[in-house]
Every structure is written in structure tokens, then in C-alpha cells.
Design an enzyme around this catalytic site. Structure first.
Site, PDB file in Angstrom:
ATOM      1  N   LYS A   1      58.085 -21.223  -0.182  1.00 25.80           N
ATOM      2  CA  LYS A   1      58.450 -21.583   1.191  1.00 25.80           C
ATOM      3  C   LYS A   1      59.671 -22.515   1.217  1.00 25.80           C
ATOM      4  O   LYS A   1      60.580 -22.326   2.009  1.00 25.80           O
ATOM      5  CB  LYS A   1      57.278 -22.279   1.907  1.00 25.80           C
ATOM      6  CG  LYS A   1      56.047 -21.417   2.082  1.00 25.80           C
ATOM      7  CD  LYS A   1      55.004 -22.106   2.956  1.00 25.80           C
ATOM      8  CE  LYS A   1      54.442 -23.395   2.385  1.00 25.80           C
ATOM      9  NZ  LYS A   1      53.692 -23.230   1.120  1.00 25.80           N
TER      10      LYS A   1
ATOM     11  N   ARG B   1      48.932 -26.388   8.685  1.00 19.80           N
ATOM     12  CA  ARG B   1      48.110 -26.064   7.520  1.00 19.80           C
ATOM     13  C   ARG B   1      46.631 -25.982   7.867  1.00 19.80           C
ATOM     14  O   ARG B   1      45.816 -25.728   6.983  1.00 19.80           O
ATOM     15  CB  ARG B   1      48.304 -27.153   6.467  1.00 19.80           C
ATOM     16  CG  ARG B   1      49.155 -26.727   5.270  1.00 19.80           C
ATOM     17  CD  ARG B   1      49.184 -27.929   4.363  1.00 19.80           C
ATOM     18  NE  ARG B   1      49.539 -27.663   3.012  1.00 19.80           N
ATOM     19  CZ  ARG B   1      50.772 -27.800   2.512  1.00 19.80           C
ATOM     20  NH1 ARG B   1      51.773 -28.091   3.296  1.00 19.80           N
ATOM     21  NH2 ARG B   1      50.989 -27.638   1.229  1.00 19.80           N
TER      22      ARG B   1
ATOM     23  N   ARG C   1      56.709 -25.766 -12.443  1.00 21.24           N
ATOM     24  CA  ARG C   1      57.791 -26.165 -11.540  1.00 21.24           C
ATOM     25  C   ARG C   1      58.355 -27.541 -11.908  1.00 21.24           C
ATOM     26  O   ARG C   1      57.608 -28.448 -12.256  1.00 21.24           O
ATOM     27  CB  ARG C   1      57.200 -26.202 -10.124  1.00 21.24           C
ATOM     28  CG  ARG C   1      58.185 -26.374  -9.026  1.00 21.24           C
ATOM     29  CD  ARG C   1      57.627 -25.822  -7.753  1.00 21.24           C
ATOM     30  NE  ARG C   1      56.625 -26.688  -7.137  1.00 21.24           N
ATOM     31  CZ  ARG C   1      56.186 -26.522  -5.894  1.00 21.24           C
ATOM     32  NH1 ARG C   1      56.616 -25.526  -5.155  1.00 21.24           N
ATOM     33  NH2 ARG C   1      55.275 -27.327  -5.399  1.00 21.24           N
TER      34      ARG C   1
ATOM     35  N   ARG D   1      56.280 -32.847 -10.104  1.00 27.44           N
ATOM     36  CA  ARG D   1      55.550 -33.522  -9.027  1.00 27.44           C
ATOM     37  C   ARG D   1      54.138 -33.849  -9.507  1.00 27.44           C
ATOM     38  O   ARG D   1      53.533 -33.050 -10.204  1.00 27.44           O
ATOM     39  CB  ARG D   1      55.450 -32.579  -7.810  1.00 27.44           C
ATOM     40  CG  ARG D   1      56.673 -32.578  -6.952  1.00 27.44           C
ATOM     41  CD  ARG D   1      56.651 -31.468  -5.939  1.00 27.44           C
ATOM     42  NE  ARG D   1      55.394 -31.321  -5.202  1.00 27.44           N
ATOM     43  CZ  ARG D   1      55.245 -30.498  -4.157  1.00 27.44           C
ATOM     44  NH1 ARG D   1      56.273 -29.772  -3.737  1.00 27.44           N
ATOM     45  NH2 ARG D   1      54.094 -30.394  -3.530  1.00 27.44           N
TER      46      ARG D   1
ATOM     47  N   ARG E   1      44.599 -27.660  -4.966  1.00 27.88           N
ATOM     48  CA  ARG E   1      45.481 -27.344  -3.828  1.00 27.88           C
ATOM     49  C   ARG E   1      45.290 -25.898  -3.384  1.00 27.88           C
ATOM     50  O   ARG E   1      45.335 -25.598  -2.202  1.00 27.88           O
ATOM     51  CB  ARG E   1      46.945 -27.566  -4.221  1.00 27.88           C
ATOM     52  CG  ARG E   1      47.326 -29.027  -4.270  1.00 27.88           C
ATOM     53  CD  ARG E   1      48.663 -29.228  -4.925  1.00 27.88           C
ATOM     54  NE  ARG E   1      49.775 -28.761  -4.123  1.00 27.88           N
ATOM     55  CZ  ARG E   1      50.966 -28.457  -4.608  1.00 27.88           C
ATOM     56  NH1 ARG E   1      51.206 -28.547  -5.903  1.00 27.88           N
ATOM     57  NH2 ARG E   1      51.926 -28.075  -3.815  1.00 27.88           N
TER      58      ARG E   1
END
Ligand code: AMP
Length: 219
Positions: free
Chosen positions: A17, A92, A131, A164, A175
Site C-alpha cells: 500500500k 482498519r 523489509r 521496523r 499483525r
């Protein structure tokens, strides 16, 4: 408040996104409104909001609805949203979607496009845990799929790359569970409102972006 290009990017964490939102910003000149980025900034600056949000974020849970709804309402009031915006990571929950709907209705500028980026769950764990992000410019990399050329440094600005806190594998699983339980119902929600379009989120970033642009241009 938006007049035309008022978009929501839906999809699980790691669907791309943020990457696609940045490309929409470049092409259409509308701002990206990312609640994740706003919250991370607050955490970095150690504000009251950041202190509250951090505990939720680091265990892969959502920050309370009333907090993020307040953030988004304030953000959408800013002048740069007058020609539209792309919401990335908000709403969300159904409660957030309802609050957004009421707020935008009052303003007379409803959302006019919701794009769901579809990626299967097995793929997401790999995407998220590999990531890396540049601390200076925010550019995203992946240790396997799109590594930086320099040793742990950003190809664009030389900044340090980091992972992160919530991209650690143990948090990633949580998550994704949170997404399934609280966010996935929004697919049905927007389907029923006739706003939902979907794109396949696996493959070349440019191909995915092209699919998104076709939807945006054909609204
Ligand atoms: P993201 O960068 O969008 O994956 O967001 C990172 C984290 O910020 C999430 O895992 C949540 O803890 C929090 N967050 C971001 N957006 C929202 C939202 N709309 N509602 C609740 N929590 C959010």
C-alpha cells in the site's frame, strides 16, 4: 477536503500500500495520508500520542479507533487534501470506516474509490520480515526481492537502513491475525457500497501500479 480523487488503499500489511500510495502521489499530485507513518513519527518524537501508540504497535495490535479517527479528521482538513488524497492504512476497522463515512458525508465529499491490493498470507510473512526502510528518506527495500546495492545503506541518499520494530517475525504474525480479524471485513463493507475494486498485489510494482491507474482513471 477532497473534490475528486478521494481514495482508500485497502490490503493486508505488506501488500504494498505504501509503495503504491507514493506512486499515486507522484502521478496525481495528491497527498498520501498514512496513519502508520503519522503514528511512527509520533513514536520517534516521543509525543503523548507516540507513547500511547507505541505499546499497541509493537505488539501488532491496532491503536484505539478514537485516536486514529481524530488523527485522520485533522489531517484531511489540511489544504493539501483539497484536490483529493490517498488513505493508506486507514480505515482498519468497521468503526473507523463508519466514522470516515459520516465525516465525509457531512463535508459533502464522499470517498469515490477503494482499491484492495490482494496478496496471499504466506507471501506476506516473507515480505514483511525481509523489509528494510531508509531512516533518512523512508525508501523501502527487501533483503531478497529488492536489496539495496550499498552495504545496509540507501541507494538514493546513503541513509542507514533499518527494520521496523513491528516487522520482526513474531510481531508480523500477530499483525496478520489482527488484519484478518479486524480489517478484512472492510472488503465486504466496501463491496456492498459498490466502491470496491481489486488488484493482484503480487508481481512487478509497475504492473500493479498500472492496474491501479486504470481503475483510478476509469472511475
Ligand atoms: P502500517 O504502517 O499501516 O502497517 O501501521 C503500523 C501500525 O500502526 C499498525 O500495526 C497499527 O498498530 C498502527 N496503525 C496504523 N494505522 C492504524 C489504524 N487505521 N488503526 C489502528 N491502528 C493503526
Amino acid at each position: 477536503m477532497g473534490l475528486g480523487l478521494d481514495l482508500i488503499l485497502l490490503g493486508p500489511p505488506g501488500a504494498g500500500k505504501g509503495t503504491q500510495a507514493k506512486k499515486l502521489v507522484e502521478k496525481y499530485g495528491i497527498p498520501q495520508v498514512s496513519t502508520g507513518d503519522i503514528l511512527r513519527d509520533a513514536v520517534k518524537n516521543n509525543t503523548a500520542l507516540g507513547i500511547e501508540a507505541k505499546a499497541h504497535m509493537n505488539r501488532g495490535a491496532l491503536v484505539p479507533d478514537e485516536v486514529v479517527i481524530g488523527i485522520v479528521k485533522e489531517r484531511l482538513k489540511r489544504g493539501d487534501c483539497s484536490k483529493g488524497y490517498v488513505l493508506d492504512g486507514f480505515p482498519r476497522t468497521i468503526a473507523q470506516a463508519d466514522a470516515l463515512f459520516s465525516y465525509l458525508n457531512e463535508c459533502g465529499c464522499p470517498i469515490n474509490g477503494v482499491i484492495d491490493i490482494r496478496v496471499s498470507k504466506g507471501y506476506l510473512v516473507k515480505r514483511l520480515s525481509g523489509r528494510r526502510v531508509c531512516r533518512s528518506c523512508g525508501f523501502g527495500y527487501h533483503i531478497e526481492f529488492s536489496p539495496s546495492k550499498g552495504n545496509g545503506r540507501c541507494d538514493n541518499c546513503g541513509g542507514e537502513l533499518f527494520q521496523r520494530d513491528d516487522d520482526r517475525e513474531e510481531v508480523v504474525t500477530k499483525r496478520l491475525d489482527t488484519y484478518e480479524a479486524q480489517t478484512a471485513p472492510l472488503i465486504d463493507y466496501y463491496e456492498k457500497s459498490g466502491l470496491l475494486k481489486t488488484v493482484n498485489g503480487v508481481g512487478d510494482v509497475e504492473v500493479i501500479f498500472n492496474d491501479i491507474c486504470k481503475i483510478v482513471d476509469g472511475r
